[in-house]
Design a protein around this motif. Structure first.
Motif, PDB file in Angstrom:
ATOM      1  N   TYR A   1       0.840  -1.198   0.000  1.00 36.35           N
ATOM      2  CA  TYR A   1       0.000   0.000   0.000  1.00 36.35           C
ATOM      3  C   TYR A   1       0.876   1.250   0.000  1.00 36.35           C
TER       4      TYR A   1
ATOM      5  N   ASP B   1      -6.923  -1.910   4.876  1.00 36.44           N
ATOM      6  CA  ASP B   1      -7.212  -2.391   3.522  1.00 36.44           C
ATOM      7  C   ASP B   1      -8.254  -1.516   2.830  1.00 36.44           C
ATOM      8  N   GLN B   2      -9.339  -1.244   3.562  1.00 36.22           N
ATOM      9  CA  GLN B   2     -10.433  -0.486   2.957  1.00 36.22           C
ATOM     10  C   GLN B   2     -10.044   0.954   2.677  1.00 36.22           C
TER      11      GLN B   2
ATOM     12  N   TYR C   1      -7.110   2.088   2.057  1.00 34.16           N
ATOM     13  CA  TYR C   1      -6.209   2.110   0.898  1.00 34.16           C
ATOM     14  C   TYR C   1      -6.997   2.153  -0.407  1.00 34.16           C
ATOM     15  N   VAL C   2      -8.018   1.320  -0.515  1.00 29.43           N
ATOM     16  CA  VAL C   2      -8.804   1.296  -1.751  1.00 29.43           C
ATOM     17  C   VAL C   2      -9.473   2.640  -1.994  1.00 29.43           C
TER      18      VAL C   2
ATOM     19  N   GLU D   1      -6.706   5.167  -2.997  1.00 28.69           N
ATOM     20  CA  GLU D   1      -6.206   4.922  -4.355  1.00 28.69           C
ATOM     21  C   GLU D   1      -7.216   5.387  -5.392  1.00 28.69           C
ATOM     22  N   ARG D   2      -8.488   5.135  -5.127  1.00 24.92           N
ATOM     23  CA  ARG D   2      -9.523   5.558  -6.064  1.00 24.92           C
ATOM     24  C   ARG D   2      -9.656   7.077  -6.098  1.00 24.92           C
TER      25      ARG D   2
ATOM     26  N   TYR E   1     -15.700  -5.751   1.066  1.00 24.22           N
ATOM     27  CA  TYR E   1     -14.433  -6.066   0.397  1.00 24.22           C
ATOM     28  C   TYR E   1     -14.659  -6.374  -1.078  1.00 24.22           C
TER      29      TYR E   1
ATOM     30  N   LEU F   1     -15.394  -3.137  -3.013  1.00 23.02           N
ATOM     31  CA  LEU F   1     -14.197  -2.306  -3.161  1.00 23.02           C
ATOM     32  C   LEU F   1     -13.243  -2.902  -4.194  1.00 23.02           C
ATOM     33  N   ALA F   2     -13.064  -4.219  -4.148  1.00 27.09           N
ATOM     34  CA  ALA F   2     -12.154  -4.861  -5.093  1.00 27.09           C
ATOM     35  C   ALA F   2     -12.680  -4.771  -6.519  1.00 27.09           C
TER      36      ALA F   2
ATOM     37  N   SER G   1     -14.416  -2.546  -7.954  1.00 26.84           N
ATOM     38  CA  SER G   1     -14.276  -1.222  -8.551  1.00 26.84           C
ATOM     39  C   SER G   1     -12.870  -0.952  -9.068  1.00 26.84           C
ATOM     40  N   SER G   2     -11.905  -1.801  -8.679  1.00 26.54           N
ATOM     41  CA  SER G   2     -10.522  -1.602  -9.106  1.00 26.54           C
ATOM     42  C   SER G   2     -10.188  -2.351 -10.393  1.00 26.54           C
TER      43      SER G   2
END
Length: 248
Positions: free
Chosen positions: A86, A111-112, A114-115, A118-119, A175, A178-179, A181-182
């Protein structure tokens, strides 16, 4: 000032689904800590140096059975080693910030978060205050985590009556959302699928060591796909705005 307030507001809004998913997990941790006679103060203080739901669950069990602290510390290092990735991913956006800002943001980098960060940084809206967004999401989630832990510690026996309703699924759903969407292109999909398959295959590795290996594997696949199938010019990301950002 308006830019900062706008980022803080966006962060507080966007972290709400994360909070909904994390609260049941925090309640569960608090209830388990109460059962283990860990003490309310110790339970809440555990979130200060660790602040990782998964590791706090593992650490609580290890401490309860009398595991020595070097082993607990090593397990924490293994479980949370993914945070190094991260840091590497967000460094281009945050290297211009002062040391105080970088320390504060790194502390709350779950974790959350970070997403979400990043977005937000990938959004090409020209904002130079995006670090306030990340700070806002981190603070809100941390406060709600402590609050849910306290509730679980104090009222865990009562809340157990509702455990069959499946509220814990909210964390998994968060989770997944969030994943998903990446996955913007096939390179990201290839990396994500590879990491996911490896994580499932290595599920039995102690202390989530399989997750660390899966992350390495996913990164390798993503880099390989990027080399073999480089993005077309129209796919190239906009120039990093970090150089133009001034820490405040």
């Amino acid at each position: 000032m308006n830019g900062r307030l706008s980022e803080v507001g966006k962060g507080a809004r966007d972290v709400v689904p994360i909070v909904v998913g994390a609260v049941p997990f925090g309640v569960l941790f608090g209830a388990l800590a109460a059962e283990a006679d860990f003490g309310l103060l110790n339970t809440l203080l555990m979130s200060l140096p660790v602040y990782s739901g998964t590791m706090q669950m593992i650490g609580l069990n290890m401490i309860s059975i009398g595991t020595s602290w070097p082993i607990v510390a090593f397990a924490s290092f293994i479980v949370n080693s993914r945070h190094a990735f991260y840091s590497a991913a967000l460094t281009p956006h945050m290297r211009q910030l002062g040391l105080g800002w970088r320390l504060a943001l790194s502390y709350g980098m779950t974790d959350q978060i970070y997403v979400l960060a990043e977005r937000r940084y990938a959004n090409r809206d020209g904002s130079t205050e995006k670090h306030w967004y990340t700070l806002s999401t981190s603070v809100v989630l941390f406060i709600m985590w402590l609050a849910s832990t306290w509730v679980g510690f104090g009222f865990g026996d009562i809340l157990k009556e509702f455990e069959d309703l499946g509220f814990d699924f909210a964390l998994c759903a968060t989770y997944v959302a969030l994943a998903a969407s990446s996955f913007a292109d096939f390179r990201a999909i290839a990396a994500g699928l590879s990491a996911g398959l490896l994580a499932v295959a290595l599920f039995g590795v102690p202390y989530q060591g399989g997750l660390f290996i899966a992350i390495i594997g996913g990164i390798a696949v993503g880099l390989g796909a990027d080399k073999l199938f480089p993005p077309k010019p129209e796919e190239e990301p906009a120039e990093n705005l970090a150089a133009a950002e001034t820490p405040t």
